[in-house]
Design a protein around this motif. Structure first.
Motif, PDB file in Angstrom:
ATOM      1  N   ALA A   2       0.273   4.375   0.087  1.00 51.28           N
ATOM      2  CA  ALA A   2      -0.118   5.435   1.013  1.00 51.28           C
ATOM      3  C   ALA A   2       0.391   5.172   2.422  1.00 51.28           C
ATOM      4  O   ALA A   2       0.718   6.097   3.165  1.00 51.28           O
ATOM      5  CB  ALA A   2      -1.634   5.587   1.029  1.00 51.28           C
ATOM      6  N   LEU A   3       0.468   3.877   2.797  1.00 52.58           N
ATOM      7  CA  LEU A   3       0.924   3.514   4.138  1.00 52.58           C
ATOM      8  C   LEU A   3       2.369   3.026   4.149  1.00 52.58           C
ATOM      9  O   LEU A   3       2.899   2.690   5.216  1.00 52.58           O
ATOM     10  CB  LEU A   3       0.014   2.423   4.723  1.00 52.58           C
ATOM     11  N   GLU A   4       2.962   2.959   2.952  1.00 53.94           N
ATOM     12  CA  GLU A   4       4.363   2.540   2.828  1.00 53.94           C
ATOM     13  C   GLU A   4       4.607   1.204   3.523  1.00 53.94           C
ATOM     14  O   GLU A   4       5.575   1.018   4.263  1.00 53.94           O
ATOM     15  CB  GLU A   4       5.291   3.610   3.424  1.00 53.94           C
ATOM     16  N   CYS A   5       3.687   0.247   3.289  1.00 48.60           N
ATOM     17  CA  CYS A   5       3.819  -1.029   3.984  1.00 48.60           C
ATOM     18  C   CYS A   5       3.323  -2.176   3.116  1.00 48.60           C
ATOM     19  O   CYS A   5       2.475  -1.986   2.236  1.00 48.60           O
ATOM     20  CB  CYS A   5       3.035  -1.005   5.296  1.00 48.60           C
TER      21      CYS A   5
ATOM     22  N   THR B 245      -2.889  11.663   2.584  1.00 52.12           N
ATOM     23  CA  THR B 245      -1.665  10.870   2.644  1.00 52.12           C
ATOM     24  C   THR B 245      -0.615  11.443   1.695  1.00 52.12           C
ATOM     25  O   THR B 245      -0.900  12.336   0.888  1.00 52.12           O
ATOM     26  CB  THR B 245      -1.947   9.401   2.268  1.00 52.12           C
ATOM     27  N   GLU B 246       0.582  10.894   1.764  1.00 49.56           N
ATOM     28  CA  GLU B 246       1.662  11.380   0.899  1.00 49.56           C
ATOM     29  C   GLU B 246       1.454  10.977  -0.552  1.00 49.56           C
ATOM     30  O   GLU B 246       2.144  11.477  -1.440  1.00 49.56           O
ATOM     31  CB  GLU B 246       3.006  10.879   1.429  1.00 49.56           C
ATOM     32  N   THR B 247       0.502  10.065  -0.801  1.00 52.47           N
ATOM     33  CA  THR B 247       0.118   9.733  -2.180  1.00 52.47           C
ATOM     34  C   THR B 247      -1.109  10.534  -2.617  1.00 52.47           C
ATOM     35  O   THR B 247      -1.727  10.217  -3.637  1.00 52.47           O
ATOM     36  CB  THR B 247      -0.174   8.229  -2.303  1.00 52.47           C
TER      37      THR B 247
ATOM     38  N   THR C 194       7.800   5.640   9.899  1.00 51.65           N
ATOM     39  CA  THR C 194       6.353   5.427   9.889  1.00 51.65           C
ATOM     40  C   THR C 194       5.708   6.188   8.744  1.00 51.65           C
ATOM     41  O   THR C 194       6.202   7.252   8.333  1.00 51.65           O
ATOM     42  CB  THR C 194       5.708   5.912  11.210  1.00 51.65           C
ATOM     43  N   PRO C 195       4.585   5.668   8.205  1.00 55.05           N
ATOM     44  CA  PRO C 195       3.844   6.441   7.203  1.00 55.05           C
ATOM     45  C   PRO C 195       3.278   7.702   7.831  1.00 55.05           C
ATOM     46  O   PRO C 195       2.937   7.722   9.021  1.00 55.05           O
ATOM     47  CB  PRO C 195       2.733   5.481   6.763  1.00 55.05           C
ATOM     48  N   ARG C 196       3.165   8.753   7.036  1.00 52.15           N
ATOM     49  CA  ARG C 196       2.695  10.033   7.557  1.00 52.15           C
ATOM     50  C   ARG C 196       1.571  10.593   6.689  1.00 52.15           C
ATOM     51  O   ARG C 196       1.418  10.202   5.527  1.00 52.15           O
ATOM     52  CB  ARG C 196       3.867  11.030   7.619  1.00 52.15           C
TER      53      ARG C 196
ATOM     54  N   CYS D  83       0.858  -1.177   0.000  1.00 54.20           N
ATOM     55  CA  CYS D  83       0.000   0.000   0.000  1.00 54.20           C
ATOM     56  C   CYS D  83       0.897   1.231   0.000  1.00 54.20           C
ATOM     57  O   CYS D  83       1.504   1.554   1.030  1.00 54.20           O
ATOM     58  CB  CYS D  83      -0.907   0.004   1.230  1.00 54.20           C
TER      59      CYS D  83
END
Length: 360
Positions: A262-265, A317-319, A296-298, A260
């Motif tokens: 947006a969550l970088e995970c 989100t960053e996306t 951590t995602p931001r 994902c």
């Protein structure tokens, strides 16, 4: 009281339906156990009232069969089914007293006076109407009038089910909670099956043992409220159940697995071959806001909607995807703040072309 079974039950208002779109209610198989509470939930025009009218006998289905306790009642009238129905607007005899309203269905069945009085007293006690029996029904509040409508159904001991067609719509919002609780108390005390039609997911979730979610004449999912909330079978159910609706985030395939952005995970689970769109479903209640850190995602706070004890925080989100979080820890959060995000992988649901992977 009865078990109610729908066997490939469907209806089209057109004389010769040839395609799925011709059906107001697509054929469906459902079984409702005796003595439980159920809700038909969905937007206007989804087919829930059509289904209710078929069950009540007001409408004969164009397809399939309807069974009460193993007896085919598809062609039977409403009176033959012993169905009681409570409508959106209270149906009472305004010139009669509360007691006379409750007694009327029994008098129509030629009960003797002593038996009528005993039964009316029992139902009045159950509904907390004993002190109002001599009052003109015209002078009662809307919620009290709905209780009388309900009581007229309950007073018949042989009633198969009580069908509730959006009966709380005209009730003052402050009284809705109390009336929903009263309906559940009555169900537990009498064991009568109750089916509620509503477009309000809060009503359905707080009233029903099980919910039928409908859209465009088709049943989308049938199950307990907690299951519908935790594992929506498709994106529509995730949107319609829950406040705010379930978050949906884009997914990507990398090195044979799902991530994902947006969550970088990474997203756990077996990736099935799919040519469709993959998205991640996350409940707003399952996302934690933490201090932002490099690992951590931001996301950036766009706005906060204060609901009292809780708040719904809208993030970007960053996306550039929107994300909503429901939290009690909101007092120090301000528009423009950058926050960290924490999500438990067990709360991640993967949808392919709108349908939950691994739902079956």
């Amino acid at each position: 009281m009865s078990e109610i079974r729908l066997q490939q039950l469907g209806h089209s208002y057109r004389p010769n339906p040839t395609k799925e779109e011709d059906f107001a209610l697509k054929p469906v198989d459902l079984t409702w156990a005796d003595g439980k509470t159920y809700a038909l939930l969905g937007p206007s025009g989804c087919g829930k009232t059509t289904m209710l009218n078929i069950i009540s006998g007001l409408l004969k289905p164009s397809h399939g069969r309807l069974w009460f306790d193993g007896q085919d009642v598809t062609g039977k009238s409403t009176s033959e089914r012993n169905i009681a129905q409570v409508f959106q607007f209270p149906v009472i005899y305004a010139t009669k007293t509360v007691g006379q309203n409750l007694a009327f269905p029994l008098e129509c069945r030629n009960w003797d006076t002593a038996a009528v009085n005993r039964r009316v007293a029992e139902i009045a006690d159950l509904l907390e109407l004993r002190d109002m029996l001599s009052m003109p029904a015209l002078k009662l509040s809307a919620d009290q009038k709905q209780l009388i409508s309900l009581g007229r159904g309950l007073v018949r001991p042989d009633v198969s089910a009580i069908l509730l067609d959006e009966p709380l719509t005209v009730i003052d919002p402050q009284l809705k909670f109390a009336l929903r609780r009263k309906l559940r108390e009555i169900n537990r005390a009498t064991g009568v099956t109750m089916i509620l039609v509503t477009h309000d997911q809060a009503e359905a979730m707080s009233f029903a043992d099980e919910i039928v979610v409908m859209r465009d004449g088709r049943v989308q999912q049938f199950g307990e409220p907690a299951i519908l909330f935790e594992r929506p079978a498709n994106e529509f159910v995730g949107y319609f159940i829950g406040s705010p609706p379930m978050n949906m985030l884009a997914l990507a395939v990398r090195d044979g697995g799902l991530v994902c952005p947006a969550l970088e995970c990474p997203v756990p689970g077996i990736l099935r071959q799919s040519s469709g769109t993959l998205r991640l479903g996350l409940r707003a209640e399952r996302i934690q806001l933490i201090d932002p850190r490099p690992d951590t995602p931001r996301a950036t706070v766009v706005e906060a909607e204060i609901l009292g004890v809780e708040a719904v925080i809208t993030l970007r989100t960053e996306t550039e995807e929107p994300l909503r979080v429901k939290t009690r820890h909101y007092r120090s959060i301000r528009e423009g703040d950058v926050v960290g995000l924490a999500v438990d992988p067990v709360d991640m649901l993967v949808y392919s072309d709108g349908d939950l992977l691994g739902a079956n």
